[in-house]
Design a protein around this motif. Structure first.
Motif, PDB file in Angstrom:
ATOM      1  N   GLU A  10     -27.393  82.963  93.288  1.00  0.00           N
ATOM      2  CA  GLU A  10     -25.934  83.375  94.002  1.00  0.00           C
ATOM      3  C   GLU A  10     -25.102  82.112  94.401  1.00  0.00           C
ATOM      4  OE1 GLU A  10     -23.720  86.361  96.745  1.00  0.00           O
ATOM      5  OE2 GLU A  10     -25.774  86.726  96.390  1.00  0.00           O
ATOM      6  N   VAL A  11     -25.732  81.089  95.114  1.00  0.00           N
ATOM      7  CA  VAL A  11     -25.223  79.883  95.366  1.00  0.00           C
ATOM      8  C   VAL A  11     -24.900  79.177  94.276  1.00  0.00           C
ATOM      9  CG1 VAL A  11     -25.641  77.597  96.374  1.00  0.00           C
ATOM     10  CG2 VAL A  11     -26.668  79.432  97.341  1.00  0.00           C
ATOM     11  N   GLN A  12     -25.465  79.148  93.076  1.00  0.00           N
ATOM     12  CA  GLN A  12     -25.132  78.287  91.997  1.00  0.00           C
ATOM     13  C   GLN A  12     -23.887  79.179  90.981  1.00  0.00           C
ATOM     14  OE1 GLN A  12     -28.962  78.377  89.966  1.00  0.00           O
ATOM     15  NE2 GLN A  12     -29.521  76.495  90.554  1.00  0.00           N
ATOM     16  N   ARG A  13     -24.049  80.403  91.148  1.00  0.00           N
ATOM     17  CA  ARG A  13     -22.905  81.227  90.515  1.00  0.00           C
ATOM     18  C   ARG A  13     -21.687  80.774  91.309  1.00  0.00           C
ATOM     19  NH1 ARG A  13     -26.224  85.556  90.468  1.00  0.00           N
ATOM     20  NH2 ARG A  13     -25.581  86.442  92.346  1.00  0.00           N
ATOM     21  N   ASP A  14     -21.318  80.575  92.511  1.00  0.00           N
ATOM     22  CA  ASP A  14     -20.115  80.324  93.129  1.00  0.00           C
ATOM     23  C   ASP A  14     -19.933  78.924  93.049  1.00  0.00           C
ATOM     24  OD1 ASP A  14     -20.327  82.726  94.061  1.00  0.00           O
ATOM     25  OD2 ASP A  14     -20.064  82.407  96.179  1.00  0.00           O
ATOM     26  N   GLY A  15     -20.694  78.032  92.344  1.00  0.00           N
ATOM     27  CA  GLY A  15     -20.292  76.673  92.081  1.00  0.00           C
ATOM     28  C   GLY A  15     -20.725  75.705  93.278  1.00  0.00           C
ATOM     29  N   LEU A  16     -21.680  76.170  94.186  1.00  0.00           N
ATOM     30  CA  LEU A  16     -21.711  75.267  95.244  1.00  0.00           C
ATOM     31  C   LEU A  16     -22.917  74.414  95.003  1.00  0.00           C
ATOM     32  CD1 LEU A  16     -21.206  78.012  98.199  1.00  0.00           C
ATOM     33  CD2 LEU A  16     -19.766  76.377  97.382  1.00  0.00           C
ATOM     34  N   PRO A  17     -22.972  73.297  95.527  1.00  0.00           N
ATOM     35  CA  PRO A  17     -24.129  72.262  95.413  1.00  0.00           C
ATOM     36  C   PRO A  17     -25.359  73.076  96.061  1.00  0.00           C
ATOM     37  CG  PRO A  17     -22.575  71.258  96.880  1.00  0.00           C
ATOM     38  CD  PRO A  17     -21.739  72.488  96.222  1.00  0.00           C
ATOM     39  N   VAL A  18     -26.631  73.206  95.612  1.00  0.00           N
ATOM     40  CA  VAL A  18     -27.606  73.933  96.293  1.00  0.00           C
ATOM     41  C   VAL A  18     -28.247  73.058  97.171  1.00  0.00           C
ATOM     42  CG1 VAL A  18     -29.943  74.853  95.842  1.00  0.00           C
ATOM     43  CG2 VAL A  18     -28.100  75.366  94.058  1.00  0.00           C
ATOM     44  N   ARG A  38     -19.611  83.991 101.221  1.00  0.00           N
ATOM     45  CA  ARG A  38     -20.608  85.103 101.474  1.00  0.00           C
ATOM     46  C   ARG A  38     -21.865  84.389 100.913  1.00  0.00           C
ATOM     47  NH1 ARG A  38     -22.902  88.784  98.038  1.00  0.00           N
ATOM     48  NH2 ARG A  38     -23.296  90.939  99.080  1.00  0.00           N
ATOM     49  N   ALA A  39     -21.904  83.564  99.691  1.00  0.00           N
ATOM     50  CA  ALA A  39     -23.226  83.104  99.195  1.00  0.00           C
ATOM     51  C   ALA A  39     -23.812  82.017 100.532  1.00  0.00           C
ATOM     52  CB  ALA A  39     -22.970  82.334  97.757  1.00  0.00           C
ATOM     53  N   VAL A  40     -23.044  81.422 101.025  1.00  0.00           N
ATOM     54  CA  VAL A  40     -23.722  80.283 102.005  1.00  0.00           C
ATOM     55  C   VAL A  40     -24.192  81.173 103.152  1.00  0.00           C
ATOM     56  CG1 VAL A  40     -22.710  78.856 103.801  1.00  0.00           C
ATOM     57  CG2 VAL A  40     -21.507  78.769 101.475  1.00  0.00           C
ATOM     58  N   ILE A  41     -23.778  82.295 103.335  1.00  0.00           N
ATOM     59  CA  ILE A  41     -24.239  83.407 104.609  1.00  0.00           C
ATOM     60  C   ILE A  41     -25.680  83.755 104.062  1.00  0.00           C
ATOM     61  CG2 ILE A  41     -23.867  85.517 105.712  1.00  0.00           C
ATOM     62  CD1 ILE A  41     -20.858  84.899 105.881  1.00  0.00           C
ATOM     63  N   GLN A  42     -25.752  84.267 102.972  1.00  0.00           N
ATOM     64  CA  GLN A  42     -27.085  84.678 102.253  1.00  0.00           C
ATOM     65  C   GLN A  42     -27.935  83.584 102.151  1.00  0.00           C
ATOM     66  OE1 GLN A  42     -26.266  87.203  98.737  1.00  0.00           O
ATOM     67  NE2 GLN A  42     -25.856  88.919 100.066  1.00  0.00           N
ATOM     68  N   ALA A  43     -27.471  82.511 101.889  1.00  0.00           N
ATOM     69  CA  ALA A  43     -28.651  81.365 101.925  1.00  0.00           C
ATOM     70  C   ALA A  43     -28.895  80.870 103.062  1.00  0.00           C
ATOM     71  CB  ALA A  43     -28.181  80.121 100.963  1.00  0.00           C
ATOM     72  N   VAL A  44     -28.121  80.588 103.919  1.00  0.00           N
ATOM     73  CA  VAL A  44     -28.478  80.140 105.430  1.00  0.00           C
ATOM     74  C   VAL A  44     -29.343  81.186 106.007  1.00  0.00           C
ATOM     75  CG1 VAL A  44     -27.680  79.456 107.537  1.00  0.00           C
ATOM     76  CG2 VAL A  44     -26.547  78.929 105.577  1.00  0.00           C
ATOM     77  N   ALA A  45     -28.881  82.636 105.989  1.00  0.00           N
ATOM     78  CA  ALA A  45     -29.866  83.752 106.651  1.00  0.00           C
ATOM     79  C   ALA A  45     -31.244  83.598 105.795  1.00  0.00           C
ATOM     80  CB  ALA A  45     -29.120  85.068 106.289  1.00  0.00           C
ATOM     81  N   PHE A  46     -31.217  83.485 104.724  1.00  0.00           N
ATOM     82  CA  PHE A  46     -32.661  83.333 104.151  1.00  0.00           C
ATOM     83  C   PHE A  46     -33.472  82.121 104.743  1.00  0.00           C
ATOM     84  CE2 PHE A  46     -35.892  81.520 101.083  1.00  0.00           C
ATOM     85  CZ  PHE A  46     -36.609  82.855 100.754  1.00  0.00           C
ATOM     86  N   VAL A  47     -32.881  81.162 104.692  1.00  0.00           N
ATOM     87  CA  VAL A  47     -33.694  79.886 105.405  1.00  0.00           C
ATOM     88  C   VAL A  47     -33.996  79.950 106.799  1.00  0.00           C
ATOM     89  CG1 VAL A  47     -33.228  77.410 105.866  1.00  0.00           C
ATOM     90  CG2 VAL A  47     -32.675  78.199 103.536  1.00  0.00           C
ATOM     91  N   VAL A  86     -20.197  73.514 107.977  1.00  0.00           N
ATOM     92  CA  VAL A  86     -19.853  74.193 106.795  1.00  0.00           C
ATOM     93  C   VAL A  86     -18.436  74.363 106.400  1.00  0.00           C
ATOM     94  CG1 VAL A  86     -20.614  75.973 104.907  1.00  0.00           C
ATOM     95  CG2 VAL A  86     -22.252  75.343 107.097  1.00  0.00           C
ATOM     96  N   PRO A  87     -17.840  73.458 105.266  1.00  0.00           N
ATOM     97  CA  PRO A  87     -16.475  73.623 104.891  1.00  0.00           C
ATOM     98  C   PRO A  87     -16.020  74.935 104.355  1.00  0.00           C
ATOM     99  CG  PRO A  87     -17.279  71.632 104.212  1.00  0.00           C
ATOM    100  CD  PRO A  87     -18.661  72.439 104.499  1.00  0.00           C
ATOM    101  N   GLU A  88     -16.975  75.640 103.734  1.00  0.00           N
ATOM    102  CA  GLU A  88     -16.812  76.943 103.076  1.00  0.00           C
ATOM    103  C   GLU A  88     -16.598  78.242 104.200  1.00  0.00           C
ATOM    104  OE1 GLU A  88     -18.647  74.233 100.191  1.00  0.00           O
ATOM    105  OE2 GLU A  88     -19.165  75.104 102.136  1.00  0.00           O
ATOM    106  N   LEU A  89     -16.988  78.006 105.486  1.00  0.00           N
ATOM    107  CA  LEU A  89     -16.799  78.991 106.237  1.00  0.00           C
ATOM    108  C   LEU A  89     -15.559  78.855 107.322  1.00  0.00           C
ATOM    109  CD1 LEU A  89     -20.693  79.326 107.278  1.00  0.00           C
ATOM    110  CD2 LEU A  89     -19.361  80.723 105.748  1.00  0.00           C
ATOM    111  N   THR A  90     -15.009  79.897 107.159  1.00  0.00           N
ATOM    112  CA  THR A  90     -13.925  80.026 108.226  1.00  0.00           C
ATOM    113  C   THR A  90     -14.443  80.315 109.606  1.00  0.00           C
ATOM    114  OG1 THR A  90     -13.725  82.331 107.860  1.00  0.00           O
ATOM    115  CG2 THR A  90     -12.309  80.834 106.599  1.00  0.00           C
TER     116      THR A  90
END
Length: 545
Positions: free
Chosen positions: A289-297, A384-393, A105-109
């Motif tokens: 939240e993913v959409q608010r951060d402008g990330l492709p769902v 942060r939004a990526v973490i929440q989305a991945v955690a849910f999935v 995931v590019p968004e994650l350090t």
């Protein structure tokens, strides 16, 4: 979110759970599915609770109830396996997921990816234990799963604290991760032990079943908050308190035990129903939240599915690699090895079932929602939004994939322990022998020493009646599993006695309603009838298992 809406969610969750049980469906899966669908219904408000509320209010009673009923002997006996799954497995999962997510995931350090690893690391054994209990998993496997669930949250939340601090730049009390981990464990255990001893002391002095039950209800919350206040593990404080009081259950008055036997199962049912409904209700807010951060769902959820695959595969890989390693070491040491089981007496089939019982739960979602919005320097928390989305999935995905297939796996592999019934019968026989010896010893001493305030003749007469009653009860316990005729007669007696009690209660209530009987007298009489009916119901339930 206001209180009335929260109560409506709880009521709806309990209703859905009742529906699922009636049709013999898996309650967690149905609740998650209904909650996910409901999150998209127009007019349904988003259910967003703070992680502190979930971890401080929902988690403690669930952990405490499990520890209260869990055998400390079983915990100690399976401690090695429990610690390997509950602590080492959590660390391995967090590191594996962290490095994989950082690469994917590019968004994650790397730091943020390790936060994600800590979030998805701890399995929630609620669903697995429910399935295992229903399908008759061997008691040792149930003990390992339960024990793992009691310690893995503490390990994961400690890792989460360390990982978040490394990303945000927040200073923790102890710089060394190893010392911090040790402090969390020691502090939590000490707080839980001390508070449990205090509660036990107070209970022994007040002699009031209602107050004793209230103290038991308050203890898990107090233990959690007290430990967290000194930055120790609240989870371990709750578990320790449950273990300590669970070991001294026999010291509690009978009315208190009866009350607690009713209270904690109801609490578990209520909270578990809410937890799984809450998981489902997060779906729409995660997407927003993913959409608010402008990330492709679709990209984020594709990443999440790959992380889900890693989470699922790490557990069996670790279990079988660790089992093979220990077997090799054992052979090198020239100890006698079994061809079909590992060093802990588990067959490969049983290990496979354990490796598939890795469903995630509410701790994963609570930790994900607890990721801070910004670092100490004021920069947004990376991914942060990526973490929440991945955690849910991961939470929902493991629940669906493993939850749906675990029953089939258990049935196909036939993991039953052939010797378990024999061991159970031996334990029951031992309990009867101990009870018989204790009764005979007391009755013999009473025959010699007498009873204060009673003549020797009356004591001897009553003692013989008591002796016959004790022997009859023990003989019935000894033969009811082996003599069908006696079992049927006992069941018929209990059924008739229960029906008589129901008729008596109805007549008494009718007399009260007609003004013939005083309320206080009615309550006094009903108390006695309730005890008798509870005993009859318990015997009937035991025979029907």
């Amino acid at each position: 979110m206001d209180g009335p809406v929260l109560l409506l969610v709880v009521i709806a969750a309990v209703a859905v759970a009742g529906f699922a049980k009636r049709f013999d469906l898996q309650v967690p899966l149905v609740l998650v599915a209904v909650g996910s669908a409901a999150s998209f219904v127009p007019g349904v408000p988003q259910l967003t609770l703070s992680p502190e509320l979930i971890l401080g209010v929902v988690l403690p009673p669930l952990l405490y109830s499990a520890a209260l009923d869990f055998s400390f002997v079983s915990f100690r006996k399976n401690l090695g396996h429990i610690l390997r799954l509950g602590i080492v497995m959590v660390i391995v999962t967090a590191v594996a997921v962290g490095y994989f997510a950082n690469w994917l995931v590019p968004e994650l350090t790397l730091g943020a990816a390790l936060v994600l690893g800590a979030v998805v690391a701890p399995p929630d054994a609620v669903a697995a234990i429910a399935v295992g209990r229903k399908l008759g998993l061997p008691s040792r496997m149930m003990a390992i799963l339960t024990g793992e669930s009691l310690v893995n949250d503490a390990a994961a939340l400690t890792l989460f604290t360390l990982a978040v601090a490394s990303v945000t730049g927040k200073k923790i009390e102890i710089d060394s991760p190893v010392l911090f981990f040790a402090y969390e464990i020691a502090g939590g255990v000490i707080v839980g032990y001390v508070l449990a001893r205090i509660v036990r002391f107070v209970r022994s002095r007040i002699r009031d079943s209602s107050l004793e039950t209230v103290l038991g209800l308050v203890l898990p919350f107090t233990a959690y908050l007290a430990a967290e206040e000194i930055h120790a593990s609240g989870v371990l404080a709750v578990v320790t308190a449950g273990f300590v009081l669970g070991r001294v259950t026999a010291d509690v008055a009978v009315p208190t035990r009866i009350q607690e036997r009713q209270v904690w199962p109801l609490m578990d049912l209520l909270l578990e129903a809410f937890v799984f409904a809450y998981m489902g209700l997060q779906l729409e807010s995660v997407i927003e939240e993913v959409q608010r951060d402008g990330l492709p769902v679709h990209h984020i959820f594709a990443y999440a599915l790959l992380v889900l695959l890693v989470v699922i595969l790490v557990r069996p890989a670790w279990i079988f690699v660790n089992t093979s390693r220990r077997s090799v070491v054992r052979k090198l040491l020239r100890r006698k090895a079994s061809e079909t089981s590992d060093v802990l007496g588990l067959t490969w089939r049983q290990n496979l079932v354990l490796s598939w019982a890795g469903m995630r739960g509410v701790v994963t979602l609570a930790a994900a929602s607890g990721v801070p919005l910004a670092t100490v320097a004021g920069d947004p928390f990376p991914g942060r939004a990526v973490i929440q989305a991945v955690a849910f999935v991961v939470a929902v995905g493991t629940l669906v994939i493993q939850g749906l297939t675990l029953p089939m796996l258990i049935r196909r592999l036939d993991v039953a322990d052939a010797d378990e019934q024999r061991r159970t019968d031996e334990q029951a026989a031992l309990a009867r022998s101990i009870s018989r010896s204790a009764a005979e010893q007391y009755l013999s001493e009473a025959a010699v020493n007498g009873i204060d305030g009673a003549s020797r003749e009356s004591v001897e007469h009553v003692l013989e009646r008591v002796r016959r009653s004790v022997r009859a009860r023990l003989d019935a316990d000894e033969t009811e599993d082996h003599e069908e005729r006696i079992a049927a007669a006992g069941a018929l007696f209990d059924t008739l006695r229960r029906n008589v009690l129901v008729a008596q209660r109805a007549a008494l209530v009718h007399a009260r309603d007609a003004g013939e009987l005083d309320d206080e007298v009615l309550r006094t009489v009903l108390d006695g009838l309730d005890v008798e009916e509870a005993a009859a119901e318990a015997r009937l339930e035991r025979r029907n298992r």
